[in-house]
Scaffold this active site. Structure first.
Site, mmCIF file in Angstrom:
data_model
loop_
_atom_site.group_PDB
_atom_site.id
_atom_site.type_symbol
_atom_site.label_atom_id
_atom_site.label_comp_id
_atom_site.label_asym_id
_atom_site.label_seq_id
_atom_site.Cartn_x
_atom_site.Cartn_y
_atom_site.Cartn_z
ATOM 1 N N GLY A 130 0.784 -1.227 0.000
ATOM 2 C CA GLY A 130 0.000 0.000 0.000
ATOM 3 C C GLY A 130 0.811 1.269 0.000
ATOM 4 O O GLY A 130 0.402 2.279 -0.568
ATOM 5 N N ASP A 159 0.205 3.831 3.514
ATOM 6 C CA ASP A 159 -0.905 4.445 2.796
ATOM 7 C C ASP A 159 -1.970 5.015 3.723
ATOM 8 O O ASP A 159 -2.449 6.126 3.515
ATOM 9 C CB ASP A 159 -1.533 3.459 1.805
ATOM 10 C CG ASP A 159 -1.932 2.126 2.436
ATOM 11 O OD1 ASP A 159 -1.663 1.898 3.635
ATOM 12 O OD2 ASP A 159 -2.496 1.289 1.713
ATOM 13 N N ASP A 164 -5.549 3.362 9.693
ATOM 14 C CA ASP A 164 -6.916 2.929 9.953
ATOM 15 C C ASP A 164 -7.015 2.688 11.454
ATOM 16 O O ASP A 164 -7.183 3.624 12.221
ATOM 17 C CB ASP A 164 -7.240 1.682 9.140
ATOM 18 C CG ASP A 164 -8.715 1.296 9.188
ATOM 19 O OD1 ASP A 164 -9.445 1.778 10.080
ATOM 20 O OD2 ASP A 164 -9.149 0.494 8.352
ATOM 21 N N LYS A 189 -8.019 7.569 8.780
ATOM 22 C CA LYS A 189 -9.452 7.269 8.768
ATOM 23 C C LYS A 189 -10.040 7.700 10.112
ATOM 24 O O LYS A 189 -9.533 7.330 11.172
ATOM 25 C CB LYS A 189 -9.665 5.773 8.546
ATOM 26 C CG LYS A 189 -11.073 5.443 8.088
ATOM 27 C CD LYS A 189 -11.310 3.951 7.975
ATOM 28 C CE LYS A 189 -10.845 3.358 6.702
ATOM 29 N NZ LYS A 189 -11.327 1.945 6.555
ATOM 30 N N PHE A 239 -14.749 1.723 3.625
ATOM 31 C CA PHE A 239 -13.752 0.870 2.982
ATOM 32 C C PHE A 239 -13.183 1.610 1.785
ATOM 33 O O PHE A 239 -13.892 1.946 0.852
ATOM 34 C CB PHE A 239 -14.324 -0.477 2.543
ATOM 35 C CG PHE A 239 -13.243 -1.383 2.030
ATOM 36 C CD1 PHE A 239 -12.514 -2.167 2.904
ATOM 37 C CD2 PHE A 239 -12.911 -1.401 0.683
ATOM 38 C CE1 PHE A 239 -11.477 -2.964 2.443
ATOM 39 C CE2 PHE A 239 -11.872 -2.201 0.216
ATOM 40 C CZ PHE A 239 -11.155 -2.983 1.097
ATOM 41 N N ASP A 276 -6.005 -1.156 -1.798
ATOM 42 C CA ASP A 276 -6.623 -2.044 -2.781
ATOM 43 C C ASP A 276 -8.043 -2.450 -2.419
ATOM 44 O O ASP A 276 -8.455 -2.388 -1.262
ATOM 45 C CB ASP A 276 -5.777 -3.307 -2.947
ATOM 46 C CG ASP A 276 -5.874 -4.232 -1.740
ATOM 47 O OD1 ASP A 276 -6.423 -5.335 -1.875
ATOM 48 O OD2 ASP A 276 -5.401 -3.845 -0.651
ATOM 49 N N ARG A 295 -5.018 -0.380 -6.728
ATOM 50 C CA ARG A 295 -3.979 0.382 -6.033
ATOM 51 C C ARG A 295 -3.466 1.523 -6.916
ATOM 52 O O ARG A 295 -2.962 2.514 -6.426
ATOM 53 C CB ARG A 295 -2.790 -0.517 -5.680
ATOM 54 C CG ARG A 295 -3.075 -1.517 -4.583
ATOM 55 C CD ARG A 295 -1.792 -2.298 -4.254
ATOM 56 N NE ARG A 295 -2.055 -3.429 -3.409
ATOM 57 C CZ ARG A 295 -2.161 -3.395 -2.090
ATOM 58 N NH1 ARG A 295 -2.059 -2.254 -1.454
ATOM 59 N NH2 ARG A 295 -2.391 -4.490 -1.402
#
Length: 185
Positions: free
Chosen positions: A53, A109, A112, A140, A161, A168, A174
């Site tokens: 990522g 990336d 989360d 996030k 999501f 991805d 990606r």
């Protein structure tokens, strides 16, 4: 099978919401580069890309960092091809550069829940890095985080999501120059 899969994936993309455009991502990377240059520009750091990522955002960031640095990567994951993270961190590749006594910037990336990034940062600290900082393209927004926050965050996005710009959807997308959210998530 291939035609059906392509149609399924194209439908996901067509129905997805674009949360960050190409221009917004460029601005986020510019912001990261300015902050990182200020803090690490005189430290000969190692930029450590978290694969897979982190590949796209790390490449974009490197183009903006105009000071001496080294580049390496690690590959550790909790997701694989699943939509939800597993508890255990799986290491696929450790760094090749000797980072002991060096300043390390871990670039990923997304922040989360943070389990993967936290485990990677802690591993570098435990194994002799002089300092370890972390950067992510996006954070996030939700309250299910580990007790850490990356030092550098490009942008914040809602809790859905996501895919694109390194992230991805079941192994695909990606490569997109935008960050998208799957419809209904």
């Amino acid at each position: 099978m291939t035609t059906q899969k392509i149609q399924e994936l194209n439908n996901i993309l067509e129905e997805a919401d674009c949360l960050l455009s190409s221009e917004e991502l460029d601005n986020a990377i510019d912001t990261l580069a300015t902050q990182i240059t200020k803090d690490l520009g005189d430290k000969l750091p190692i930029v450590m890309c978290v694969m897979n990522g982190g590949l796209i955002p790390t490449a974009a960031l490197l183009e903006k960092l105009e000071f001496p640095l080294e580049l390496d990567y690690v590959h550790a994951t909790r997701y694989g091809m699943e939509l939800e993270g597993q508890i255990e961190l799986k290491w696929h590749s450790y760094p090749q550069i000797d980072f002991k006594g060096r300043h390390v910037l871990v670039m990923d990336d997304i922040f989360d829940q943070g389990h993967t990034l936290k485990a990677i940062v802690e591993w570098f600290k435990a194994n002799g890095a002089k300092s370890v900082s972390s950067a992510t393209t996006v954070n996030k927004l939700h309250d299910r985080k580990v007790e850490m926050t990356p030092e550098y965050i490009g942008a914040e996005v809602e809790d859905r999501f996501l895919f694109g710009y390194g992230m991805d959807y079941k192994g695909y997308f990606r490569n997109l120059k935008g960050i998208y959210a799957v419809k209904g998530t």
